[in-house]
Design a protein around this motif. Structure first.
Motif, short mmCIF file in Angstrom:
data_model
loop_
_atom_site.label_atom_id
_atom_site.label_comp_id
_atom_site.label_asym_id
_atom_site.label_seq_id
_atom_site.Cartn_x
_atom_site.Cartn_y
_atom_site.Cartn_z
N GLU A 87 38.83 41.16 36.99
CA GLU A 87 40.05 41.67 36.37
C GLU A 87 39.74 42.71 35.29
OE1 GLU A 87 43.79 39.20 35.56
OE2 GLU A 87 42.75 39.23 33.61
N GLU A 88 38.73 42.43 34.49
CA GLU A 88 38.39 43.35 33.40
C GLU A 88 37.97 44.71 33.92
OE1 GLU A 88 38.75 43.91 29.45
OE2 GLU A 88 39.14 42.05 30.54
N GLU A 89 37.25 44.72 35.03
CA GLU A 89 36.84 45.97 35.66
C GLU A 89 38.04 46.83 36.03
OE1 GLU A 89 34.85 47.41 39.94
OE2 GLU A 89 34.93 45.28 39.40
N ILE A 90 39.05 46.20 36.61
CA ILE A 90 40.26 46.93 37.00
C ILE A 90 41.05 47.35 35.77
CG2 ILE A 90 42.39 46.85 38.33
CD1 ILE A 90 39.82 46.77 40.02
N TYR A 91 41.17 46.47 34.80
CA TYR A 91 41.90 46.80 33.57
C TYR A 91 41.34 48.06 32.91
CZ TYR A 91 44.67 42.47 33.06
OH TYR A 91 45.58 41.45 33.19
N ASN A 92 40.04 48.24 32.97
CA ASN A 92 39.39 49.35 32.28
C ASN A 92 39.40 50.66 33.08
OD1 ASN A 92 38.75 47.81 30.01
ND2 ASN A 92 36.82 47.11 30.89
N SER A 93 39.81 50.63 34.32
CA SER A 93 39.85 51.87 35.11
C SER A 93 40.90 52.81 34.54
CB SER A 93 40.14 51.56 36.58
OG SER A 93 41.42 50.99 36.74
N LYS A 94 40.64 54.11 34.68
CA LYS A 94 41.51 55.12 34.07
C LYS A 94 42.00 56.11 35.12
CE LYS A 94 39.24 54.98 29.55
NZ LYS A 94 38.55 55.77 28.49
N ASP A 95 43.20 56.65 34.88
CA ASP A 95 43.70 57.70 35.74
C ASP A 95 43.20 59.06 35.25
OD1 ASP A 95 45.27 58.45 33.55
OD2 ASP A 95 47.17 57.84 34.46
N ASN A 96 43.64 60.14 35.87
CA ASN A 96 43.13 61.47 35.52
C ASN A 96 43.53 61.92 34.12
OD1 ASN A 96 41.87 61.81 38.00
ND2 ASN A 96 43.68 62.73 38.95
N ASN A 97 44.51 61.23 33.52
CA ASN A 97 44.93 61.56 32.16
C ASN A 97 44.33 60.62 31.12
OD1 ASN A 97 46.68 63.73 32.94
ND2 ASN A 97 48.16 62.21 33.64
N GLY A 98 43.40 59.77 31.56
CA GLY A 98 42.75 58.88 30.62
C GLY A 98 43.52 57.61 30.30
N MET A 99 44.62 57.37 31.00
CA MET A 99 45.42 56.16 30.77
C MET A 99 44.78 55.00 31.51
SD MET A 99 47.58 57.69 28.90
CE MET A 99 48.81 56.44 28.59
N THR A 100 44.67 53.84 30.83
CA THR A 100 44.03 52.69 31.46
C THR A 100 45.02 51.90 32.31
OG1 THR A 100 44.49 51.15 29.64
CG2 THR A 100 42.45 52.47 29.51
N PHE A 101 44.48 51.23 33.31
CA PHE A 101 45.28 50.35 34.16
C PHE A 101 45.97 49.29 33.31
CE2 PHE A 101 46.09 46.72 36.81
CZ PHE A 101 46.30 47.19 38.09
N GLU A 102 45.23 48.67 32.41
CA GLU A 102 45.80 47.61 31.58
C GLU A 102 46.96 48.11 30.73
OE1 GLU A 102 44.24 44.14 28.50
OE2 GLU A 102 43.10 46.00 28.68
N GLY A 103 46.77 49.27 30.11
CA GLY A 103 47.81 49.82 29.26
C GLY A 103 49.06 50.18 30.04
N GLU A 104 48.90 50.75 31.21
CA GLU A 104 50.05 51.16 32.02
C GLU A 104 50.77 49.95 32.62
OE1 GLU A 104 50.94 54.94 32.42
OE2 GLU A 104 50.14 54.08 30.55
N LEU A 105 50.01 48.89 32.94
CA LEU A 105 50.63 47.66 33.43
C LEU A 105 51.49 47.03 32.33
CD1 LEU A 105 50.96 45.54 35.66
CD2 LEU A 105 48.84 44.47 34.87
N GLU A 106 50.95 47.00 31.12
CA GLU A 106 51.74 46.48 29.99
C GLU A 106 52.97 47.34 29.75
OE1 GLU A 106 48.91 46.42 26.80
OE2 GLU A 106 48.42 44.30 27.10
N LYS A 107 52.82 48.65 29.88
CA LYS A 107 53.91 49.59 29.61
C LYS A 107 55.11 49.35 30.50
CE LYS A 107 54.76 54.60 29.39
NZ LYS A 107 54.13 55.93 29.56
N ILE A 108 54.87 49.06 31.80
CA ILE A 108 56.01 48.86 32.70
C ILE A 108 56.53 47.42 32.68
CG2 ILE A 108 55.26 50.73 34.22
CD1 ILE A 108 54.48 48.52 36.27
#
Length: 409
Positions: free
Chosen positions: A149-170
């Motif tokens: 899970e941590e590996e996926i959470y730390n992945s980033k999109d082309n704008n530097g946004m993390t998976f974890e942060g964007e999941l929390e955002k929505i």
């Protein structure tokens, strides 16, 4: 057995309503994982489920579970699933068909007053496509224990946004760990994404397994120089070198390893100026074959050929493995159940291996799994022109209905 059918009109309606979310001018859909359009699709799915009296929850990866409860508290659920996210220029049916067919099945079972021993759960897996965040099949991969899970959470999109942060955002980060969810068996309905069923006039594809997939990231480093004053024989053109590599990749797949497929799907050229010789390129490679040893042989050949080209063009090449998904063999009992349901319903079918990767590849690592394919026009997918007809979608959902009841009743 008295024959019952799903409501084909209602199934088509739900798919078309979902297609409005992220609709593109050319008739396709753009709904990248963990974006506002993904959130809107999730919200609609949960709204429908709760309005129809089903339980709706989501886990720590944002995977959504909609459940029709069974009579037994001890039996693990039959799981049906696919995904709501799409390619940047995706179609109306890839992924969403599996979720909506599953939802139509539990609606039909509930309306018919059929009591099942096992619960039946429809799941939307997060980030199947792997477009915005790598790797693909992230939600099902964490569920299955393939990815941490941590590996996926730390992945980033082309704008530097993390998976974890964007999941929390929505607002779809649940408390229960994805890997802790249990199920007894998994069935995934999907459009074929290829031309085999349509060309053979088959109504149903019974999927025995899935090709292995190896994804590589390649960087070629040359030297930026003026396009007008640098002689051709003195250039270190990263794009010329990369172009030769693309052609070599094509030859490797077509001539040396028949039955394989190889694709360069994305390339970035730097600095991207009209009057500058390119100093760097970055591109992706996707290779697939039903045998993993062939994939590894192809990887070796690619590295050898690319290094030779780099030496000849005075450039440097770096190759990194992005991910590897081994070939999948689905559960024989599950396959036999789908075959029995298909024959009972009178649909002609073909047993086949999927050329595309799916969440079922990941889930099969944890619980027995299988897939049902239906035709799509000309085999076109990952394209705004993607098309399937209501009759075929209904046929696949009916096979799903009987297969699920076989396992759940």
């Amino acid at each position: 057995m008295k024959r019952i059918n799903i409501d084909s009109t209602r199934l088509w309606h739900t798919i078309m309503e979902m297609a409005k979310i992220g609709a593109t001018p050319k008739g396709g859909v753009k709904r990248l994982a963990l974006t506002e359009t993904d959130k809107a699709a999730r919200d609609l799915f949960c709204f429908w489920a709760e309005s129809d009296g089903f339980e709706c929850e989501y886990d720590s990866m944002g995977n959504i579970y909609v459940t029709l409860r069974g009579t037994s508290k001890d039996l693990q659920p039959v799981l049906i699933g696919s995904h709501l996210d799409t390619q940047p220029t995706g179609g109306k049916f890839d992924g969403i068909y599996g979720v909506m067919a599953g939802y139509e099945v539990i609606r039909t079972i509930k309306e018919q007053g059929i009591k099942t021993s096992r619960p039946i759960t429809v799941v939307n897996w997060t980030n199947e496509e792997g477009v915005r965040f790598a790797p693909a099949m992230a939600g099902s991969g964490v569920f299955s224990g393939v990815y941490a899970e941590e590996e996926i959470y730390n992945s980033k999109d082309n704008n530097g946004m993390t998976f974890e942060g964007e999941l929390e955002k929505i607002g779809y980060m649940g408390n229960k760990k994805s890997v802790d969810y249990k199920a007894g068996i998994y069935i995934e309905p999907h459009i074929e994404q290829g031309p085999i069923l349509e060309s053979g006039n088959y109504k149903i594809g019974i999927v025995k397994g899935v090709q292995g997939q190896l994804s590589l990231d390649v960087s070629v480093i040359g030297f930026e120089s003026h396009s007008g004053s640098t002689p051709m024989n003195m250039r270190k053109d990263a794009l010329v070198s990369s172009s030769r590599m693309c052609l070599a990749l094509n030859r490797i797949a077509t001539e040396q390893f028949p039955g394989s497929v190889a694709t360069v799907g994305r390339m970035i050229v730097q600095p991207g100026a009209r009057n500058t010789v390119p100093g760097k390129t970055s591109f992706t490679i996707d290779i697939r074959h039903p045998r993993k040893e062939i994939l590894f042989e192809m990887e070796t050949k690619i590295k050898q050929n690319f290094q030779n080209i780099a030496d000849e063009t005075a450039t440097k090449v770096e190759i990194r493995k992005a991910w590897f998904t081994p070939p999948v063999v689905f559960d024989n009992i599950c396959i036999e159940t789908i075959r029995k349901s298909t024959e009972f319903l009178g649909y002609n079918f073909r047993e086949m291996v999927s050329g595309a990767g799916h969440d079922a590849c990941m889930v099969n690592n944890k619980i027995p799994g299988c897939m049902i394919f239906v035709p799509c026009e000309k085999g076109i997918s990952h394209n705004e022109l993607e098309k399937a007809v209501p009759e075929d979608l209904a046929a696949g959902a009916n096979v799903l209905l009987y297969s699920v009841m076989d396992f759940a009743v």
